[in-house]
Scaffold this motif. Structure first.
Motif, PDB file in Angstrom:
ATOM      1  N   ARG A   1      30.592 -20.858 -74.980  1.00  0.00           N
ATOM      2  CA  ARG A   1      30.661 -21.336 -73.592  1.00  0.00           C
ATOM      3  C   ARG A   1      31.924 -20.834 -72.896  1.00  0.00           C
ATOM      4  N   THR A   2      32.508 -19.756 -73.405  1.00  0.00           N
ATOM      5  CA  THR A   2      33.641 -19.132 -72.733  1.00  0.00           C
ATOM      6  C   THR A   2      33.149 -18.512 -71.430  1.00  0.00           C
ATOM      7  N   LYS A   3      33.919 -18.695 -70.365  1.00  0.00           N
ATOM      8  CA  LYS A   3      33.479 -18.272 -69.041  1.00  0.00           C
ATOM      9  C   LYS A   3      34.432 -17.245 -68.438  1.00  0.00           C
ATOM     10  N   PHE A   4      33.874 -16.340 -67.656  1.00  0.00           N
ATOM     11  CA  PHE A   4      34.678 -15.369 -66.920  1.00  0.00           C
ATOM     12  C   PHE A   4      34.358 -15.514 -65.441  1.00  0.00           C
ATOM     13  N   VAL A   5      35.378 -15.715 -64.630  1.00  0.00           N
ATOM     14  CA  VAL A   5      35.203 -15.794 -63.180  1.00  0.00           C
ATOM     15  C   VAL A   5      36.200 -14.853 -62.523  1.00  0.00           C
ATOM     16  N   LYS A   6      35.807 -14.308 -61.372  1.00  0.00           N
ATOM     17  CA  LYS A   6      36.656 -13.349 -60.679  1.00  0.00           C
ATOM     18  C   LYS A   6      36.442 -13.460 -59.174  1.00  0.00           C
ATOM     19  N   LEU A   7      37.514 -13.383 -58.441  1.00  0.00           N
ATOM     20  CA  LEU A   7      37.456 -13.388 -56.988  1.00  0.00           C
ATOM     21  C   LEU A   7      37.081 -12.000 -56.488  1.00  0.00           C
ATOM     22  N   THR A   8      36.064 -11.911 -55.616  1.00  0.00           N
ATOM     23  CA  THR A   8      35.657 -10.627 -55.047  1.00  0.00           C
ATOM     24  C   THR A   8      35.501 -10.777 -53.537  1.00  0.00           C
ATOM     25  N   SER A   9      35.472  -9.642 -52.846  1.00  0.00           N
ATOM     26  CA  SER A   9      35.348  -9.659 -51.381  1.00  0.00           C
ATOM     27  C   SER A   9      33.994  -9.156 -50.909  1.00  0.00           C
ATOM     28  N   ASP A  10      33.111  -8.776 -51.834  1.00  0.00           N
ATOM     29  CA  ASP A  10      31.769  -8.326 -51.455  1.00  0.00           C
ATOM     30  C   ASP A  10      30.812  -8.559 -52.614  1.00  0.00           C
ATOM     31  N   LYS A  11      29.526  -8.265 -52.378  1.00  0.00           N
ATOM     32  CA  LYS A  11      28.487  -8.485 -53.387  1.00  0.00           C
ATOM     33  C   LYS A  11      27.765  -7.183 -53.732  1.00  0.00           C
ATOM     34  N   THR A  12      28.460  -6.054 -53.654  1.00  0.00           N
ATOM     35  CA  THR A  12      27.826  -4.771 -53.929  1.00  0.00           C
ATOM     36  C   THR A  12      27.567  -4.591 -55.417  1.00  0.00           C
ATOM     37  N   GLN A  13      26.704  -3.644 -55.731  1.00  0.00           N
ATOM     38  CA  GLN A  13      26.407  -3.360 -57.129  1.00  0.00           C
ATOM     39  C   GLN A  13      27.630  -2.784 -57.836  1.00  0.00           C
ATOM     40  N   LYS A  14      28.401  -1.977 -57.134  1.00  0.00           N
ATOM     41  CA  LYS A  14      29.620  -1.424 -57.716  1.00  0.00           C
ATOM     42  C   LYS A  14      30.569  -2.546 -58.140  1.00  0.00           C
ATOM     43  N   THR A  15      30.700  -3.561 -57.304  1.00  0.00           N
ATOM     44  CA  THR A  15      31.556  -4.702 -57.641  1.00  0.00           C
ATOM     45  C   THR A  15      30.992  -5.469 -58.831  1.00  0.00           C
ATOM     46  N   LEU A  16      29.665  -5.609 -58.899  1.00  0.00           N
ATOM     47  CA  LEU A  16      29.042  -6.273 -60.048  1.00  0.00           C
ATOM     48  C   LEU A  16      29.389  -5.549 -61.336  1.00  0.00           C
ATOM     49  N   PHE A  17      29.281  -4.215 -61.337  1.00  0.00           N
ATOM     50  CA  PHE A  17      29.591  -3.436 -62.526  1.00  0.00           C
ATOM     51  C   PHE A  17      31.061  -3.596 -62.915  1.00  0.00           C
ATOM     52  N   GLU A  18      31.950  -3.590 -61.925  1.00  0.00           N
ATOM     53  CA  GLU A  18      33.382  -3.749 -62.196  1.00  0.00           C
ATOM     54  C   GLU A  18      33.661  -5.115 -62.833  1.00  0.00           C
ATOM     55  N   CYS A  19      33.031  -6.156 -62.290  1.00  0.00           N
ATOM     56  CA  CYS A  19      33.238  -7.507 -62.815  1.00  0.00           C
ATOM     57  C   CYS A  19      32.695  -7.636 -64.244  1.00  0.00           C
ATOM     58  N   MET A  20      31.541  -7.053 -64.486  1.00  0.00           N
ATOM     59  CA  MET A  20      30.970  -7.122 -65.832  1.00  0.00           C
ATOM     60  C   MET A  20      31.850  -6.391 -66.829  1.00  0.00           C
ATOM     61  N   ASN A  21      32.387  -5.254 -66.427  1.00  0.00           N
ATOM     62  CA  ASN A  21      33.278  -4.510 -67.312  1.00  0.00           C
ATOM     63  C   ASN A  21      34.506  -5.335 -67.665  1.00  0.00           C
ATOM     64  N   GLU A  22      35.084  -6.000 -66.670  1.00  0.00           N
ATOM     65  CA  GLU A  22      36.256  -6.856 -66.917  1.00  0.00           C
ATOM     66  C   GLU A  22      35.890  -8.039 -67.798  1.00  0.00           C
ATOM     67  N   ALA A  23      34.680  -8.577 -67.605  1.00  0.00           N
ATOM     68  CA  ALA A  23      34.245  -9.705 -68.433  1.00  0.00           C
ATOM     69  C   ALA A  23      34.110  -9.281 -69.894  1.00  0.00           C
ATOM     70  N   PHE A  24      33.537  -8.113 -70.134  1.00  0.00           N
ATOM     71  CA  PHE A  24      33.389  -7.628 -71.510  1.00  0.00           C
ATOM     72  C   PHE A  24      34.753  -7.462 -72.178  1.00  0.00           C
ATOM     73  N   LYS A  25      35.720  -6.966 -71.414  1.00  0.00           N
ATOM     74  CA  LYS A  25      37.071  -6.813 -71.962  1.00  0.00           C
ATOM     75  C   LYS A  25      37.678  -8.182 -72.274  1.00  0.00           C
ATOM     76  N   TYR A  26      37.448  -9.138 -71.384  1.00  0.00           N
ATOM     77  CA  TYR A  26      37.994 -10.487 -71.575  1.00  0.00           C
ATOM     78  C   TYR A  26      37.369 -11.153 -72.801  1.00  0.00           C
ATOM     79  N   PHE A  27      36.055 -10.976 -72.988  1.00  0.00           N
ATOM     80  CA  PHE A  27      35.357 -11.572 -74.129  1.00  0.00           C
ATOM     81  C   PHE A  27      35.644 -10.833 -75.427  1.00  0.00           C
TER      82      PHE A  27
END
Length: 220
Positions: A6-32
């Motif tokens: 149940r570890t969670k990753f949250v990130k502040l973003t300024s848009d909902k583009t697919q590029k931003t989604l990929f960036e957030c997922m990449n950061e989440a994988f690194k965090y996990f």
């Protein structure tokens, strides 16, 4: 949110583009510390091809499907009214209500970003049913996560692509060669990507045309 720890990753973003989604997922994988075998997604436009999807037959959009293959996870979309999947996706959204207490306590985006990161660490260090903290359970879950792929494999998804304007002839010019697209995109800006000998042309996240790349050399 990971299924076991149940570890969670949250990130502040300024848009909902697919590029931003990929960036957030990449950061989440690194965090996990790795990549899960399966990931459940809500039916958002950056994941699902809504034009070609039907109830009970959801289609992923082309670029996201390729991303999931390159990264190495199996994407699962939420079934409507099914709490086993929909509930998992929405649980993190409910936790974001805790940000309301920080209203008017920041003046810059940087300060708000620090608040979001602080909340992330707080919820990952809270006891689950007074037994274990998610961040502690993560150590066990990491044994089952896949390793991150090479940076060369995923960097293409984070580049800012150049826009190509569609002419009145319903064409774009790429590397001095012209390629046709459907006439409804006249005047719009499109992005492209090369895949071996194929040029893929996108409108936002939708693949709208594919052409064999021309190798002709023009002589003056």
């Amino acid at each position: 949110v990971l299924g076991y720890s149940r570890t969670k990753f949250v990130k502040l973003t300024s848009d909902k583009t697919q590029k931003t989604l990929f960036e957030c997922m990449n950061e989440a994988f690194k965090y996990f510390g790795g990549i899960p075998k399966e990931i459940v997604f809500d039916n958002i436009a950056t994941v699902v091809d809504r034009k070609n999807s039907r109830i009970g037959n959801v289609k992923l959009n082309t670029k996201f499907l390729q991303y999931s293959k390159d990264i190495g996870f199996n994407p699962i979309t939420c079934r409507i009214y099914r709490p086993q999947t929909k509930g998992k996706v929405e649980c993190v959204a409910k936790l974001m209500d805790r940000l309301k207490v920080y209203n008017k306590e920041f003046t810059t985006i940087e300060e708000l970003d620090n608040i979001v990161n602080k909340l992330k660490e707080e919820i990952n260090n809270e006891d689950i049913n007074f037994v274990e903290k998610p961040i502690e359970r993560l150590k066990e879950e990491q044994k089952y996560l896949y390793p991150m792929p090479s940076i060369d494999c995923i960097s293409q998804y984070f580049r800012q692509n150049k826009g190509y304007k569609v002419s009145k002839e319903s064409m774009i010019t790429y590397k001095k060669h012209k390629y046709s697209v459907p006439i409804k995109y006249i005047g719009e800006y499109l992005t492209v990507s090369e895949n071996e000998d194929t040029l893929n042309i996108y409108y936002t996240t939708d693949l709208i045309a594919s052409h064999k790349i021309s190798r002709k050399i023009f002589k003056l």
